[in-house]
Motif scaffolding. Structure first.
Motif, PDB file in Angstrom:
ATOM      1  N   LEU A  49      16.849  26.055 168.558  1.00 30.30           N
ATOM      2  CA  LEU A  49      16.613  26.782 167.493  1.00 30.30           C
ATOM      3  C   LEU A  49      15.208  26.690 167.079  1.00 30.30           C
ATOM      4  O   LEU A  49      14.611  25.703 167.007  1.00 30.30           O
ATOM      5  CB  LEU A  49      17.569  26.506 166.200  1.00 30.30           C
ATOM      6  CG  LEU A  49      18.863  26.790 166.508  1.00 30.30           C
ATOM      7  CD1 LEU A  49      19.733  26.771 165.170  1.00 30.30           C
ATOM      8  CD2 LEU A  49      19.295  28.564 166.867  1.00 30.30           C
ATOM      9  N   LEU A  50      14.540  27.955 166.739  1.00 31.86           N
ATOM     10  CA  LEU A  50      13.427  27.867 166.176  1.00 31.86           C
ATOM     11  C   LEU A  50      13.314  28.611 164.899  1.00 31.86           C
ATOM     12  O   LEU A  50      14.033  29.777 164.591  1.00 31.86           O
ATOM     13  CB  LEU A  50      12.376  28.790 167.187  1.00 31.86           C
ATOM     14  CG  LEU A  50      10.926  28.962 166.286  1.00 31.86           C
ATOM     15  CD1 LEU A  50      10.233  27.925 166.239  1.00 31.86           C
ATOM     16  CD2 LEU A  50      10.188  29.774 167.532  1.00 31.86           C
ATOM     17  N   VAL A  51      13.076  27.777 163.649  1.00 25.90           N
ATOM     18  CA  VAL A  51      13.319  28.412 162.396  1.00 25.90           C
ATOM     19  C   VAL A  51      11.889  28.486 161.563  1.00 25.90           C
ATOM     20  O   VAL A  51      11.138  27.522 161.742  1.00 25.90           O
ATOM     21  CB  VAL A  51      14.261  27.594 161.487  1.00 25.90           C
ATOM     22  CG1 VAL A  51      14.250  28.199 160.195  1.00 25.90           C
ATOM     23  CG2 VAL A  51      15.327  27.540 162.051  1.00 25.90           C
ATOM     24  N   GLN A  52      11.335  29.698 161.509  1.00 27.84           N
ATOM     25  CA  GLN A  52      10.010  29.828 160.662  1.00 27.84           C
ATOM     26  C   GLN A  52      10.040  30.809 159.683  1.00 27.84           C
ATOM     27  O   GLN A  52      10.909  31.822 159.664  1.00 27.84           O
ATOM     28  CB  GLN A  52       9.191  30.238 161.687  1.00 27.84           C
ATOM     29  CG  GLN A  52       9.058  31.505 162.094  1.00 27.84           C
ATOM     30  CD  GLN A  52       7.984  31.812 163.448  1.00 27.84           C
ATOM     31  OE1 GLN A  52       8.059  31.178 164.524  1.00 27.84           O
ATOM     32  NE2 GLN A  52       6.965  32.343 163.059  1.00 27.84           N
ATOM     33  N   ARG A  53       9.129  30.660 158.704  1.00 25.15           N
ATOM     34  CA  ARG A  53       8.961  31.530 157.757  1.00 25.15           C
ATOM     35  C   ARG A  53       7.554  32.084 157.797  1.00 25.15           C
ATOM     36  O   ARG A  53       6.582  31.326 157.523  1.00 25.15           O
ATOM     37  CB  ARG A  53       9.356  30.922 156.153  1.00 25.15           C
ATOM     38  CG  ARG A  53       9.120  31.918 155.145  1.00 25.15           C
ATOM     39  CD  ARG A  53       9.258  31.183 153.858  1.00 25.15           C
ATOM     40  NE  ARG A  53       8.975  32.027 152.796  1.00 25.15           N
ATOM     41  CZ  ARG A  53       8.495  31.743 151.473  1.00 25.15           C
ATOM     42  NH1 ARG A  53       8.926  30.474 151.054  1.00 25.15           N
ATOM     43  NH2 ARG A  53       8.379  32.364 150.605  1.00 25.15           N
ATOM     44  N   GLY A  54       7.231  33.108 157.693  1.00 23.10           N
ATOM     45  CA  GLY A  54       5.955  33.938 158.216  1.00 23.10           C
ATOM     46  C   GLY A  54       5.492  33.143 159.477  1.00 23.10           C
ATOM     47  O   GLY A  54       5.995  33.335 160.485  1.00 23.10           O
ATOM     48  N   ASP A  55       4.337  32.470 159.254  1.00 22.72           N
ATOM     49  CA  ASP A  55       3.709  31.662 160.346  1.00 22.72           C
ATOM     50  C   ASP A  55       4.098  30.153 160.126  1.00 22.72           C
ATOM     51  O   ASP A  55       3.354  29.551 160.956  1.00 22.72           O
ATOM     52  CB  ASP A  55       2.251  31.986 160.351  1.00 22.72           C
ATOM     53  CG  ASP A  55       2.078  33.430 161.025  1.00 22.72           C
ATOM     54  OD1 ASP A  55       2.452  33.593 161.973  1.00 22.72           O
ATOM     55  OD2 ASP A  55       0.998  34.222 160.658  1.00 22.72           O
ATOM     56  N   THR A  56       4.712  29.834 159.366  1.00 21.06           N
ATOM     57  CA  THR A  56       4.871  28.224 159.438  1.00 21.06           C
ATOM     58  C   THR A  56       6.447  28.179 159.739  1.00 21.06           C
ATOM     59  O   THR A  56       7.189  28.482 159.528  1.00 21.06           O
ATOM     60  CB  THR A  56       5.096  28.052 157.689  1.00 21.06           C
ATOM     61  OG1 THR A  56       3.962  28.297 157.141  1.00 21.06           O
ATOM     62  CG2 THR A  56       5.416  26.541 157.712  1.00 21.06           C
ATOM     63  N   VAL A  57       6.113  27.187 161.054  1.00 27.18           N
ATOM     64  CA  VAL A  57       7.417  26.723 161.743  1.00 27.18           C
ATOM     65  C   VAL A  57       8.066  25.676 160.777  1.00 27.18           C
ATOM     66  O   VAL A  57       7.242  24.443 160.747  1.00 27.18           O
ATOM     67  CB  VAL A  57       7.260  26.337 163.051  1.00 27.18           C
ATOM     68  CG1 VAL A  57       8.222  25.743 163.842  1.00 27.18           C
ATOM     69  CG2 VAL A  57       6.572  27.577 163.947  1.00 27.18           C
TER      70      VAL A  57
END
Length: 140
Positions: A78-86
């Motif tokens: 899984l890859l979880v990010q908000r905007g460009d912040t991982v």
């Protein structure tokens, strides 16, 4: 399906959809993986419970030119990010409650906390450089 499936024809559209500050949850899997096939239903259920977030299914072999050198050690990843912040990148057990708790823990962080955490270790700094799905899509 509530999640988007990345393919060669929709990369630009998905990159555009991921613009902004919303949370993105991507599952990196492979078509031949039985665990991934089973986990797809779990991922869709998670997407149904979180319509305010983007969910993207990425077959790492079909989309090898996008994911490039990402270090996918096992499935599902899984890859979880908000905007460009991982916020998270890693293998998880294929369990719905675990994915739910993981996502809840990440979205509980404020923007300031996410920024601090993103620079808190070499691993997390590497996530910022190498795992940002938006950046990977724009570079492909």
């Amino acid at each position: 399906m509530l999640s988007l499936t990345l393919d060669n024809d929709n990369r630009t559209a998905i990159a555009a959809a991921l613009a902004g500050d919303r949370w993105t949850v991507a599952c990196l899997c492979a078509g031949w993986c039985g665990t991934c096939t089973t986990y797809r239903a779990t991922f869709e259920q998670l997407a149904a419970r979180h319509p305010d977030k983007h969910f993207v299914w990425v077959d790492i072999e079909d989309q090898a030119d996008v994911v490039g050198e990402l270090d996918v050690e096992n499935f599902p990843t899984l890859l979880v990010q908000r905007g460009d912040t991982v916020a998270f990148f890693g293998t998880v057990l294929p369990d719905a409650s675990l994915a739910e708790r993981l996502l809840a823990a990440q979205v509980a962080h404020t923007g300031e906390e996410l920024e601090r955490l993103s620079a808190s270790s070499e691993e997390r700094r590497r996530w910022q450089r190498e795992c940002n799905l938006r950046a990977l899509l724009l570079a492909s």
